[in-house]
Design an enzyme around this catalytic site. Sequence first.
Site, short mmCIF file in Angstrom:
data_model
loop_
_atom_site.label_atom_id
_atom_site.label_comp_id
_atom_site.label_asym_id
_atom_site.label_seq_id
_atom_site.Cartn_x
_atom_site.Cartn_y
_atom_site.Cartn_z
N SER A 84 0.69 -1.20 -0.04
CA SER A 84 0.06 0.05 0.05
C SER A 84 0.70 1.30 -0.01
CB SER A 84 -0.98 0.02 1.13
OG SER A 84 -1.88 1.37 1.13
N GLU A 85 1.68 1.30 1.29
CA GLU A 85 1.90 2.59 1.28
C GLU A 85 3.18 3.29 0.44
OE1 GLU A 85 1.39 3.57 6.01
OE2 GLU A 85 1.89 1.48 5.49
N ALA A 86 4.06 2.64 -0.34
CA ALA A 86 4.95 2.79 -1.23
C ALA A 86 4.30 3.75 -2.10
CB ALA A 86 5.58 1.61 -2.04
#
Length: 947
Positions: free
Chosen positions: A877-879
């Site tokens: 998700s956070e990439a």
Amino acid sequence: MKLRKMTLNINGADRMFICDPEKDSLAAVIRRLGLTGTKVGCGTGVCGSCSMILNGKVIRSCTKKMKTVEEYSTILTIEGIGTPNHLHPLQVAFMNRGAVQCGFCSPGFIVSAYALLQENPDPTREEVRDWFQKNRNICRCTGYKQIVDAVMAAAKVMRGECDIEDIKVKLPENKEYYGLPLVRPAALAKVCGVCDYGDDIELKMPDGVLHVVMVQPKVAHHAKILKIHTEEAEKMPGVYKVITHKDVKGSNRLNFFQFSPRCLATEQTHILLAEEKIFNYGDIVALVAADTKDHAREAAAKVTIDFEPLPEYLNYLEAAMPDAMRIHDDHPNVWSEQPTVKGAGHDTPELFDKAPHVVEGSFYSTREPHMPIEGDTVQAYWGDDGFLTVHCKAMCIYANIGDIAEATGVPAEKVRVVQNPTGATFGWGIAGATYSLAAIACLACDDMPVAFSMTYSEFMAFSGKRAPSYTNARLACDNDGKIIATEWDCGLDHGAYNELGDDLTWRPARFMFFPYHVPNALGLTRVACSNHAYGTAYRGYGSPQAYTASESLMDMMAEKLGIDPFELRWRNIARPGDLNINSFPFVDYPMEKIMETMKPYYEKAVAKAKAEDTPQKRRGVGIAWGGYNVTEGTADQCTVAIELREDGKFVKYDTWQDQGQGGDVGSLQNTLEALKPLGVSIDDIVLIQNDSKHCPDSGSTASSRQHYMNGKTSKMAADMLINAMTKPDGTFRTYSEMVAEGIPTKYEAQYLNPSDPDLCDLDPNTGVGNPTPDYTYAMFLAEVEVNTTTGKTTVIGYTCVDDVGVIGNIDSVNGQAYGGLSHCIGFALSENYDDVKKHNNILGAGIPAIKDIPDDFNIVHVVTPRAKNPFGSSGASEAFQSAGHMAVINAINNACGVRIYELPASPDKVKAGLDAISKGEKIEPPKKYFLGSDFYEEMEYIKNNPV
């Protein structure tokens, strides 16, 4: 009140009902009739979740008053388009093209698309986008591309060009499911409008439930409360109780966790019902419980306060001034910090003095609002099992249990948390504030069941936001463009409350100049409280603030050296043997492969920009590197259970809280892969998730951790069960055989990050450390057009090349990519929660519509199998919301020579830069932020006073 009897033809049948024509909206009436597929998000007609078709035209029904609806009009809602047993091609396509994430907006999109295809059965992709733009259908999760894919697929079926089976995911006969775009188990209910979110659950609760609303005075950001006046409210019709802090039996606070040894806070500052002070504009002084929501709201308007204004510090820079008063008594305004010292460390100033090339500046990133289409609605009651039960948008169920217990005084073992179907949170759902308030209301109202809700503007004022950052930084390179050293001083504005703030300081300390080889670094990340919205978790947590500075400086250095920005990055990416900024290996080194994959896209974009550039419409290309950690660090754990059931099915129990990212299908595919030796199929798996009464603690849906951690733990639990099922001859026991032999049929496993010997926390004196076992990597390319007349920037193309390990579900990963990047574009150009009155809804706060996001949207996956995960997977998700905004900012500078140092890059800022250039003015990078003490003096103090 004067009522009206009306009849409308709804979904083909005449329906008679009674309404208040002056007060009732069409959405309210339709929902009261039980057709809750029509969702109400914003309540002001700007999100489109309430779309329905009135007399052949798409309307936003939440603002359509019944007095303007003609008798016997025809209405079509999502329930009239298709049902679970008789799906419309649009519903099938949405399920099978990854167009459903949180699903809250899906019914509105499907209804709107249905009207489009009735009018134009063969639309182009741009016509689909124009339609959703015109009808104001907004999605915060998907980035829109997969929605357009779904509409185009359904249109083919409706034109007879293919069969409906042709647009469904094909399941393999060999049962190799891992990596496939399996349909999410929850998608069917979502596309049919029968998935009950918080407001739907409230509407369908039994008689006798109290409706609770908040009292937000909204009179000051900082004030001493002299008196709370509740007398008039208590006299209002239907009021059961007006609840203040005096009615709270517990601490009236959330749990307090100290993450950093350099944290000066000693207690939780998030007071739920204001006691003596107002700390920010959204603070709540009371709750009103009444027999109806209308009665509660009417009474809440009668609650007033007497107050004494106090100095208001609305950003880090004001709060950090030496003469600023303490906002909280127990700690100074600048209350935690994390240094980074690598290589020459404290001697880096000498390297800068000798370096041939130095760039520096001050950089600001905004207080970004999460802006899910669904706000927040919570239910609390005492269950017949003896538990205080809270239904909410939890993304960390067991931590939320602790918050509720602390706030109310109810023992944690008597608290049950159930995650409702959730219309996204993107991080703010990790905080237990509203969950605890609902529980407080239940207890204060003599244990009566309550439904606690708020308007969208109340939600915006109350909920946490991404912490703004103020960063002074500089970068030194040699004549070949190789990095010599970097320094930074980063201040994070954590708003009114301290929860998670010291933990946040670790992220810039880890991701400044990621994933480059930086031999020497001296950095400091500080956090301060202010009187603005509190900082909380948001996808990419802490990394966008770092990349705002470091990816600006990389482009500035390339420009100074006359080196292509792609080439400068190629020369500086970390390669095997190079250490990260915290003096540890990167674990994997896919950087060269990612850049080699990106290069042809970059070259093509540069050539296209040059060919299509005009004086009125300047074209530019920008790139940026990003990435993020996987798991919450050295204390992280995950627990799951797998059970063989009597009917031969396998039940998986976990708390993979689905915020829209696909916790259900992620758990399904991990379980299928873990049980693969048994030859299981999709229909063999039953998921029981996100109810603390039945499910073990799988940890939070945060830090890109769940797929990685759940995969490891699922394999452990599955192996235990398979071993128990295995007979001496290698065949497998049935349920009845296991019971007959006294062998357990359910196995619980726990994986602990502390068992990994490679991990260690960041040193509080130097920042040296390795807290997490894995990373994700992403490189971003934005193509923009800048209108030189207005300063407006449009992103016309976007490409992301990533490495998230082996992919578990391709549609889910792509959905996280497109969605995260759409947030990045908004973060770069429009999103802000600074003006609490202007930015109190999704439109005012700058949420991107479909035409703000390009359809030329490319996601390219490089796959490096991860050694520490049994399925080779990492996080996902956070990439995708780490540094993508900086590709846009760098592209603006490439297009027209205007560098934006303070986000967002609104048209007025770009136009001001263009006007300055036209006048021949030289624009120097700003160097202006005072962050609480001199950087070098503070670093020397830390050096001489280790903890």
